[in-house]
Design an enzyme around this catalytic site. Structure first.
Site, short mmCIF file in Angstrom:
data_model
loop_
_atom_site.label_atom_id
_atom_site.label_comp_id
_atom_site.label_asym_id
_atom_site.label_seq_id
_atom_site.Cartn_x
_atom_site.Cartn_y
_atom_site.Cartn_z
N HIS A 87 -2.23 -5.48 -12.58
CA HIS A 87 -1.78 -5.34 -13.96
C HIS A 87 -2.61 -6.17 -14.93
O HIS A 87 -2.81 -5.78 -16.09
CB HIS A 87 -0.31 -5.74 -14.07
CG HIS A 87 0.61 -4.84 -13.32
ND1 HIS A 87 1.81 -5.26 -12.77
CD2 HIS A 87 0.51 -3.52 -13.01
CE1 HIS A 87 2.39 -4.24 -12.15
NE2 HIS A 87 1.63 -3.19 -12.29
N ASP B 110 2.03 0.54 -7.93
CA ASP B 110 3.37 0.54 -8.52
C ASP B 110 4.27 1.59 -7.89
O ASP B 110 5.47 1.36 -7.73
CB ASP B 110 3.29 0.79 -10.03
CG ASP B 110 2.72 -0.39 -10.80
OD1 ASP B 110 2.40 -1.42 -10.16
OD2 ASP B 110 2.59 -0.29 -12.03
N TYR C 165 -12.94 -1.85 12.80
CA TYR C 165 -13.42 -0.62 12.19
C TYR C 165 -14.90 -0.37 12.44
O TYR C 165 -15.31 0.76 12.66
CB TYR C 165 -13.15 -0.64 10.68
CG TYR C 165 -11.69 -0.60 10.32
CD1 TYR C 165 -11.03 0.61 10.15
CD2 TYR C 165 -10.96 -1.77 10.20
CE1 TYR C 165 -9.68 0.65 9.84
CE2 TYR C 165 -9.61 -1.74 9.89
CZ TYR C 165 -8.97 -0.53 9.72
OH TYR C 165 -7.63 -0.50 9.44
N HIS D 296 1.17 -9.19 4.85
CA HIS D 296 0.00 -8.32 4.72
C HIS D 296 -0.51 -8.42 3.28
O HIS D 296 -0.47 -7.46 2.53
CB HIS D 296 0.35 -6.88 5.10
CG HIS D 296 -0.84 -6.03 5.42
ND1 HIS D 296 -0.97 -5.30 6.59
CD2 HIS D 296 -1.98 -5.79 4.73
CE1 HIS D 296 -2.10 -4.65 6.59
NE2 HIS D 296 -2.74 -4.92 5.46
N ARG E 121 4.00 0.25 13.05
CA ARG E 121 3.73 -1.08 12.52
C ARG E 121 3.78 -1.03 11.00
O ARG E 121 3.00 -0.31 10.36
CB ARG E 121 2.35 -1.57 12.98
CG ARG E 121 2.04 -2.96 12.44
CD ARG E 121 0.60 -3.38 12.64
NE ARG E 121 0.36 -4.59 11.88
CZ ARG E 121 -0.80 -4.95 11.37
NH1 ARG E 121 -1.88 -4.20 11.55
NH2 ARG E 121 -0.92 -6.07 10.69
N ASN F 215 -1.58 -10.86 8.76
CA ASN F 215 -2.58 -9.81 8.93
C ASN F 215 -3.89 -10.21 8.28
O ASN F 215 -3.94 -10.50 7.09
CB ASN F 215 -2.10 -8.50 8.30
CG ASN F 215 -3.12 -7.38 8.48
OD1 ASN F 215 -3.25 -6.81 9.55
ND2 ASN F 215 -3.87 -7.08 7.42
N GLU F 216 -4.95 -10.23 9.08
CA GLU F 216 -6.33 -10.40 8.63
C GLU F 216 -6.57 -11.65 7.78
O GLU F 216 -6.92 -11.56 6.60
CB GLU F 216 -6.81 -9.15 7.89
CG GLU F 216 -6.86 -7.93 8.78
CD GLU F 216 -7.49 -6.72 8.14
OE1 GLU F 216 -7.88 -5.81 8.87
OE2 GLU F 216 -7.60 -6.69 6.90
N GLU G 277 -5.14 -2.13 14.28
CA GLU G 277 -5.66 -1.18 13.28
C GLU G 277 -6.99 -0.64 13.77
O GLU G 277 -7.82 -1.39 14.29
CB GLU G 277 -5.89 -1.84 11.91
CG GLU G 277 -4.66 -2.19 11.13
CD GLU G 277 -5.00 -2.74 9.74
OE1 GLU G 277 -6.10 -2.44 9.22
OE2 GLU G 277 -4.17 -3.50 9.20
N GLN H 44 0.80 -1.22 0.00
CA GLN H 44 0.00 0.00 0.00
C GLN H 44 0.83 1.27 0.00
O GLN H 44 0.33 2.33 -0.37
CB GLN H 44 -0.94 0.00 1.20
CG GLN H 44 -2.00 -1.10 1.13
CD GLN H 44 -2.93 -1.07 2.31
OE1 GLN H 44 -2.67 -1.69 3.33
NE2 GLN H 44 -4.04 -0.37 2.19
N ASN I 43 -7.84 -6.08 14.54
CA ASN I 43 -8.13 -4.88 13.77
C ASN I 43 -9.64 -4.67 13.80
O ASN I 43 -10.40 -5.62 13.56
CB ASN I 43 -7.68 -5.03 12.31
CG ASN I 43 -6.20 -5.34 12.17
OD1 ASN I 43 -5.43 -5.21 13.12
ND2 ASN I 43 -5.79 -5.75 10.98
#
Length: 500
Positions: free
Chosen positions: A56, A69, A325, A139, A94, A183-184, A395, A36, A323
């Site tokens: 891509h 990219d 939200y 991740h 992190r 992660n997740e 998170e 990311q 995490n």
């Protein structure tokens, strides 16, 4: 209630509120993930990963047809990122290692000197400024050569992951004291095998369960490796972290169904590790076995653990990472009702539709409603189920369009959710740290750059990828410095970002 009304109400309450301070030793930090933010997708000898291939080969899968990219170009601008962290007074950062940057083929016989240097420089730069590195090994960016061999559906991947973990522990174990293995996993398996994110495969309820088993075993092998060969020397801590929504019944008739949803979404990944008995949650195991029989399957679609695997998994943690939200309501789908393909729309396995209460404010993301009390309920439930385990919130954050540096709604989100963390601590839950997502605006997977979570705005039209602090960064800096959620701070309210 509109979002603006919620902001006004919260602001009024917060002005009148008394000091609300976290205990000594509580840690505040911020997070990013390699794909990311790093960019430099083909720099030096970095190998291709599943997100490189996905964006891509299937540009239409990303809402704005963008890629990672270049992203935030943190591969070249990591020193700027460290300065932002210094300015925010955080205790830790992190970040994740790109498996393909460190091991270009995905296998451990070839370690990239460039990749090893990059992460070593980042770790050393953080420590020089008094910031603790918390490193995530995975991740979502699996090396493409491993995906070509079956990816997370191949049982060998747990050994390949442990080999990768050994390389990282050998390189950085003397300086990194907190590791996140995976992660997740619920996103990796339940969305990745629902043709929505990389690798973009369609095998819900079969491939997704193979993925779940192998992700858990990969974590356990990496944990036991550290426990045996590295913990005696470095005294670090290792666990995994999962995305956990909280769930509430839509009506009184939906209580039992809601518990089954929690079992599928949360306990599927927690019970094998944190429960005293280990293995799959019994209610889920029974449900899928019975449903598989009704479908004419010769065996359950949920692959069993051997006794040895159960023992390896059980207790493979030093903390519980989560995490969080949002909160969603649960109700059964009506006959013939379509259940959305997104994990956060519903669960086809259970015939469940996820909704929200009308008073919960909405956000930029269709699945994301604001209900701070859900975090407290989740934290309390973790203690009730798994005992006095230390819990690390890895998170938490808010999405918006990114158009305004004066992001008061994000400030109010953080303040209201941190208030619930404090209340959970007063309930006796041992929460030890909190991580804001995210340090920077970044490539937000299927949303591309249209959804922004950053404490700092990033100008993706600039070659310099200029970073600018939002109001929320100033607020969070004050909280990290004082541990008081009502800490005073300064911000220039006239700053706006045009053309986003």
């Amino acid at each position: 209630m509109t979002w603006m009304q919620a902001v006004i109400i919260c602001a009024a309450v917060c002005v009148a509120a008394a000091e609300r301070r976290f205990p000594e030793g509580f840690k505040f930090g911020a997070a990013t993930a390699s794909y990311q933010v790093e960019g430099a997708w083909n720099v030096s000898d970095k190998g291709e990963n599943i997100w490189d291939r996905f964006v891509h080969s299937r540009p239409e899968a990303i809402s704005d047809r963008s890629t990672g990219d270049v992203a935030c170009d943190s591969y070249h601008r990591w020193q700027e990122d460290i300065q932002l962290l210094v300015d925010m007074n955080v205790d830790f950062y992190r970040f994740s290692i790109s498996w393909s940057r460190l091991l270009p083929t995905g296998f451990s016989q070839r370690v990239s000197a460039d990749g090893a240097r990059y992460y070593g420089d980042l770790i050393d730069g953080l420590l020089a400024k008094g910031i603790e590195p918390i490193v995530t090994l995975y991740h979502w960016d699996l090396p493409q050569p491993l995906q070509d061999l079956g990816g997370w559906a191949n049982p060998m991947i747990s050994d390949w992951f442990a080999d990768y973990a050994r390389v990282a522990y050998n390189l950085y174990g003397d300086r990194v004291k907190t590791w996140v293995t995976i992660n997740e996993p619920t996103v990796i398996c339940d969305i990745g095998y629902n043709n929505l994110i990389a690798p973009g495969l369609e095998s819900e309820g079969r491939g997704s369960y193979l993925c779940t088993k192998h992700v858990l075993l990969a974590h356990a092998k990496a944990y036991r490796l550290y426990e045996r060969d590295f913990k005696p020397k470095y005294q670090g801590q290792v666990s995994l972290t999962n995305h956990m929504m909280w769930f509430e019944p839509a009506t009184e008739q939906d209580v039992e169904l809601t518990e089954l949803v929690k079992t599928l979404s949360i306990q599927r990944y927690c019970h094998p590790i944190f429960s005293s008995e280990g293995g799959w949650p019994p209610a889920l195991e029974r449900y899928i076995a019975e449903k598989s029989r009704e479908e004419g399957e010769p065996r359950s679609r949920l692959p069993p653990f051997t006794q040895e695997e159960k023992e390896m998994l059980r207790g493979s943690y030093d903390y519980l990472g989560l995490n969080h939200y949002t909160t969603r309501t649960v109700r059964p789908a009506a006959p013939g009702e379509h259940i959305g393909t997104h994990l956060f729309d519903g669960f086809k396995e259970l015939g469940v539709v996820l909704g929200a209460k009308p008073e919960w404010p909405t956000t930029m993301s269709h699945w994301f409603m604001v209900h701070p009390e859900g975090l407290r309920a989740l934290l309390v439930s973790m203690k009730q189920q798994y005992g006095d385990v230390p819990i690390f919130i890895m998170e938490n954050g808010l999405s918006d369009t990114g158009a305004d540096l004066d992001d008061q709604p994000r400030v109010d989100y953080y303040r209201s959710y941190l208030e619930q963390v404090l209340l959970a601590i007063e309930d006796g839950v041992r929460v030890v740290g909190y991580t804001a997502w995210s340090l920077l605006d970044n490539f937000e997977w299927m949303d591309g750059y249209q959804s922004r979570y950053g404490l700092h705005h990033v100008d993706f039209s600039s070659e310099l990828r200029t970073r600018t602090a939002r109001r929320s960064a100033r607020y969070y800096a004050a909280v990290a410095r004082t541990k008081d959620i009502h800490a005073q701070y300064q911000f220039n309210k006239t700053n706006t970002v045009k053309g986003v």
